[in-house]
Design a protein around this motif. Structure first.
Motif, PDB file in Angstrom:
ATOM      1  N   UNK A  85     -45.882 -46.337 108.620  1.00  0.00           N
ATOM      2  CA  UNK A  85     -44.936 -46.995 107.719  1.00  0.00           C
ATOM      3  C   UNK A  85     -45.553 -47.317 106.363  1.00  0.00           C
ATOM      4  N   UNK A  86     -46.891 -47.396 106.298  1.00  0.00           N
ATOM      5  CA  UNK A  86     -47.542 -47.789 105.041  1.00  0.00           C
ATOM      6  C   UNK A  86     -47.230 -46.838 103.890  1.00  0.00           C
ATOM      7  N   UNK A  87     -47.437 -45.534 104.040  1.00  0.00           N
ATOM      8  CA  UNK A  87     -47.120 -44.643 102.926  1.00  0.00           C
ATOM      9  C   UNK A  87     -45.628 -44.581 102.627  1.00  0.00           C
ATOM     10  N   UNK A  88     -44.789 -44.795 103.647  1.00  0.00           N
ATOM     11  CA  UNK A  88     -43.343 -44.827 103.400  1.00  0.00           C
ATOM     12  C   UNK A  88     -42.993 -46.020 102.528  1.00  0.00           C
ATOM     13  N   UNK A  89     -43.629 -47.171 102.804  1.00  0.00           N
ATOM     14  CA  UNK A  89     -43.387 -48.371 102.000  1.00  0.00           C
ATOM     15  C   UNK A  89     -43.820 -48.151 100.557  1.00  0.00           C
ATOM     16  N   UNK A  90     -44.990 -47.542 100.378  1.00  0.00           N
ATOM     17  CA  UNK A  90     -45.452 -47.256  99.023  1.00  0.00           C
ATOM     18  C   UNK A  90     -44.514 -46.275  98.328  1.00  0.00           C
ATOM     19  N   UNK A  91     -44.032 -45.292  99.076  1.00  0.00           N
ATOM     20  CA  UNK A  91     -43.093 -44.330  98.508  1.00  0.00           C
ATOM     21  C   UNK A  91     -41.784 -44.972  98.099  1.00  0.00           C
ATOM     22  N   UNK A  92     -41.304 -45.891  98.924  1.00  0.00           N
ATOM     23  CA  UNK A  92     -40.074 -46.609  98.577  1.00  0.00           C
ATOM     24  C   UNK A  92     -40.290 -47.451  97.325  1.00  0.00           C
ATOM     25  N   UNK A  93     -41.473 -48.064  97.245  1.00  0.00           N
ATOM     26  CA  UNK A  93     -41.789 -48.842  96.057  1.00  0.00           C
ATOM     27  C   UNK A  93     -41.852 -47.975  94.808  1.00  0.00           C
ATOM     28  N   UNK A 110     -39.466 -52.248 106.361  1.00  0.00           N
ATOM     29  CA  UNK A 110     -40.074 -51.434 107.419  1.00  0.00           C
ATOM     30  C   UNK A 110     -40.709 -52.400 108.409  1.00  0.00           C
ATOM     31  N   UNK A 111     -40.462 -52.175 109.688  1.00  0.00           N
ATOM     32  CA  UNK A 111     -40.920 -53.123 110.693  1.00  0.00           C
ATOM     33  C   UNK A 111     -41.963 -52.474 111.598  1.00  0.00           C
ATOM     34  N   UNK A 112     -42.511 -53.301 112.509  1.00  0.00           N
ATOM     35  CA  UNK A 112     -43.547 -52.808 113.417  1.00  0.00           C
ATOM     36  C   UNK A 112     -43.062 -52.890 114.862  1.00  0.00           C
ATOM     37  N   UNK A 113     -43.995 -52.942 115.825  1.00  0.00           N
ATOM     38  CA  UNK A 113     -43.631 -52.925 117.243  1.00  0.00           C
ATOM     39  C   UNK A 113     -42.531 -53.929 117.590  1.00  0.00           C
ATOM     40  N   UNK A 114     -42.753 -55.178 117.240  1.00  0.00           N
ATOM     41  CA  UNK A 114     -41.824 -56.246 117.611  1.00  0.00           C
ATOM     42  C   UNK A 114     -40.811 -56.451 116.491  1.00  0.00           C
ATOM     43  N   UNK A 115     -40.019 -55.416 116.202  1.00  0.00           N
ATOM     44  CA  UNK A 115     -39.220 -55.421 114.990  1.00  0.00           C
ATOM     45  C   UNK A 115     -37.757 -55.769 115.123  1.00  0.00           C
ATOM     46  N   UNK A 116     -37.286 -56.133 116.313  1.00  0.00           N
ATOM     47  CA  UNK A 116     -35.862 -56.388 116.437  1.00  0.00           C
ATOM     48  C   UNK A 116     -35.439 -57.648 115.689  1.00  0.00           C
ATOM     49  N   UNK A 117     -36.316 -58.642 115.638  1.00  0.00           N
ATOM     50  CA  UNK A 117     -35.987 -59.855 114.883  1.00  0.00           C
ATOM     51  C   UNK A 117     -35.819 -59.569 113.409  1.00  0.00           C
ATOM     52  N   UNK A 118     -36.639 -58.663 112.894  1.00  0.00           N
ATOM     53  CA  UNK A 118     -36.545 -58.277 111.490  1.00  0.00           C
ATOM     54  C   UNK A 118     -35.209 -57.569 111.229  1.00  0.00           C
ATOM     55  N   UNK A 119     -34.863 -56.630 112.121  1.00  0.00           N
ATOM     56  CA  UNK A 119     -33.634 -55.854 111.957  1.00  0.00           C
ATOM     57  C   UNK A 119     -32.399 -56.742 112.065  1.00  0.00           C
ATOM     58  N   UNK A 157     -31.432 -41.852 120.927  1.00  0.00           N
ATOM     59  CA  UNK A 157     -32.768 -42.401 120.686  1.00  0.00           C
ATOM     60  C   UNK A 157     -33.231 -43.359 121.754  1.00  0.00           C
ATOM     61  N   UNK A 158     -32.727 -43.224 122.977  1.00  0.00           N
ATOM     62  CA  UNK A 158     -33.107 -44.150 124.044  1.00  0.00           C
ATOM     63  C   UNK A 158     -34.587 -43.979 124.388  1.00  0.00           C
ATOM     64  N   UNK A 159     -35.181 -45.040 124.848  1.00  0.00           N
ATOM     65  CA  UNK A 159     -36.606 -45.036 125.175  1.00  0.00           C
ATOM     66  C   UNK A 159     -37.301 -46.051 124.309  1.00  0.00           C
ATOM     67  N   UNK A 160     -38.346 -45.658 123.586  1.00  0.00           N
ATOM     68  CA  UNK A 160     -38.945 -46.536 122.590  1.00  0.00           C
ATOM     69  C   UNK A 160     -38.112 -46.383 121.330  1.00  0.00           C
ATOM     70  N   UNK A 161     -37.323 -47.395 121.026  1.00  0.00           N
ATOM     71  CA  UNK A 161     -36.289 -47.268 120.012  1.00  0.00           C
ATOM     72  C   UNK A 161     -36.855 -47.510 118.615  1.00  0.00           C
ATOM     73  N   UNK A 162     -36.644 -46.547 117.723  1.00  0.00           N
ATOM     74  CA  UNK A 162     -36.991 -46.666 116.317  1.00  0.00           C
ATOM     75  C   UNK A 162     -35.686 -46.654 115.533  1.00  0.00           C
ATOM     76  N   UNK A 163     -35.373 -47.768 114.902  1.00  0.00           N
ATOM     77  CA  UNK A 163     -34.057 -47.936 114.297  1.00  0.00           C
ATOM     78  C   UNK A 163     -34.137 -47.887 112.784  1.00  0.00           C
ATOM     79  N   UNK A 208     -36.738 -48.329 108.995  1.00  0.00           N
ATOM     80  CA  UNK A 208     -37.183 -48.005 110.335  1.00  0.00           C
ATOM     81  C   UNK A 208     -38.647 -48.270 110.592  1.00  0.00           C
ATOM     82  N   UNK A 209     -39.142 -47.603 111.615  1.00  0.00           N
ATOM     83  CA  UNK A 209     -40.523 -47.740 112.065  1.00  0.00           C
ATOM     84  C   UNK A 209     -41.066 -46.348 112.336  1.00  0.00           C
ATOM     85  N   UNK A 210     -42.292 -46.118 111.937  1.00  0.00           N
ATOM     86  CA  UNK A 210     -42.907 -44.825 112.225  1.00  0.00           C
ATOM     87  C   UNK A 210     -43.274 -44.747 113.699  1.00  0.00           C
ATOM     88  N   UNK A 211     -43.112 -43.581 114.273  1.00  0.00           N
ATOM     89  CA  UNK A 211     -43.513 -43.396 115.658  1.00  0.00           C
ATOM     90  C   UNK A 211     -45.007 -43.552 115.860  1.00  0.00           C
TER      91      UNK A 211
END
Length: 319
Positions: free
Chosen positions: A119-127, A61-70, A96-102, A111-114
């Motif tokens: 993203x924190x609870x999603x990460x815990x849920x995935x774990x 799960x990435x944050x604002x500047x997440x394209x490098x991660x993806x 999904x044009x605009x502020x892109x969440x991939x 992805x990234x939460x809007x």
């Protein structure tokens, strides 16, 4: 261990991320995109150094500047271009044009939460899902120093530590939450200091050093796979551009920016590789040319996509 092969991969990915973003910024200047873009120039060492540790089936799960991660995780770069161009070539098919969440589940990108902090609870849920499925996957969750103050972080960090979930929390501390200095928003000197409150290891690393980030994340991943629970890593890094394209950045000085730019991994890392004998100037030139050609081909492919028309207005809409 950071071997020659690992360093070569890290450098290639840093180059791919930086050149991809440079090409996207040209699209932005040409008026081909819409919405905001949060450039990651300067933070490539953290994004690449951490993500390169993961397997394809691990979650990210990435944050604002997440394209490098993806990009490092394996999302096709022509698809990423397509998302910002708002065409059918994008991962969302132009919806999904605009502020892109991939999200790209094929390589574990959730992805990234809007909403920052979502993203924190999603990460815990995935774990938690990993624990229930009894696999050795891990979750790598990126966030900024500002988002570290959100209540969702504390809730998810507590749950992850309590249940020993295989989550690596990685704070990219670039010094500013938009324009607010971290020192004015944090109650502790470092975000990693909070790890002790949840009974997990906490570590501060040089986020401009790909080797340091890779080594720290590799140890945290090994710990998570072994069932020992989460780790909080704080990478001290810096964004060379504004929080978003158009940000006047009048909250920081030119001297501060110059000091961080002198540590740019795009220039310092290849020099270190040369000194260590891990690369030659010929290899560096050839790698640059190969990556530049790859980026240009991806941009060309993305431009072939079409804008979604009225016939798709009800696509993916459910009642």
């Amino acid at each position: 261990m950071v071997t020659r092969d690992v360093r070569r991969r890290l450098y290639r990915e840093i180059l791919r991320v930086a050149l991809w973003e440079g090409r996207l910024l040209r699209f932005i200047e040409e008026g081909r995109t819409s919405g905001f873009y949060h450039a990651g120039r300067g933070q490539e060492a953290t994004a690449v150094g951490a993500t390169a540790v993961l397997r394809q089936d691990d979650y990210l799960l990435y944050d604002h500047r997440g394209m490098g991660h993806a990009i490092t995780k394996g999302v096709p770069i022509d698809r990423l271009f397509g998302d910002f161009l708002g065409t059918t070539q994008g991962t969302t098919g132009g919806l999904g044009a605009g502020i892109v969440h991939i999200a790209w589940p094929e390589v574990g990108v959730l992805g990234q939460s809007g909403t920052l902090g979502g993203s924190f609870p999603i990460a815990a849920g995935a774990g938690l899902s990993i624990r229930h499925r009894n696999t050795d996957q891990v979750v790598l969750c990126f966030f900024g120093d500002g988002a570290a103050n959100r209540g969702t972080f504390h809730e998810a960090a507590n749950a992850a530590a309590l249940w020993k979930l295989p989550v690596i929390w990685l704070c990219e501390n670039n010094g500013y939450a938009v324009s607010v200095p971290a020192a004015e928003a944090l109650s502790v000197p470092q975000v990693a200091d909070r790890a002790a409150a949840y009974g997990m290891p906490g570590e501060v690393v040089d986020g401009m050093d790909p080797d340091a980030v890779y080594t720290a994340v590799a140890a945290a991943v090994d710990r998570a796979r072994a069932g020992a629970g989460p780790t909080l890593i704080e990478a001290m890094t810096y964004r060379f551009r504004g929080h978003y394209e158009g940000d006047p950045t009048n909250y920081r000085t030119a001297e501060e920016l110059a000091a961080w730019q002198a540590r740019d991994p795009l220039t310092t890392y290849p020099e270190r590789m040369l000194q260590a004998g891990d690369a030659t100037r010929e290899w560096l030139r050839a790698t640059h040319d190969e990556v530049a050609a790859e980026i240009e081909e991806a941009a060309t492919v993305a431009l072939r996509g079409e804008k979604p028309g009225p016939s798709r207005i009800l696509q993916h809409v459910y009642a």
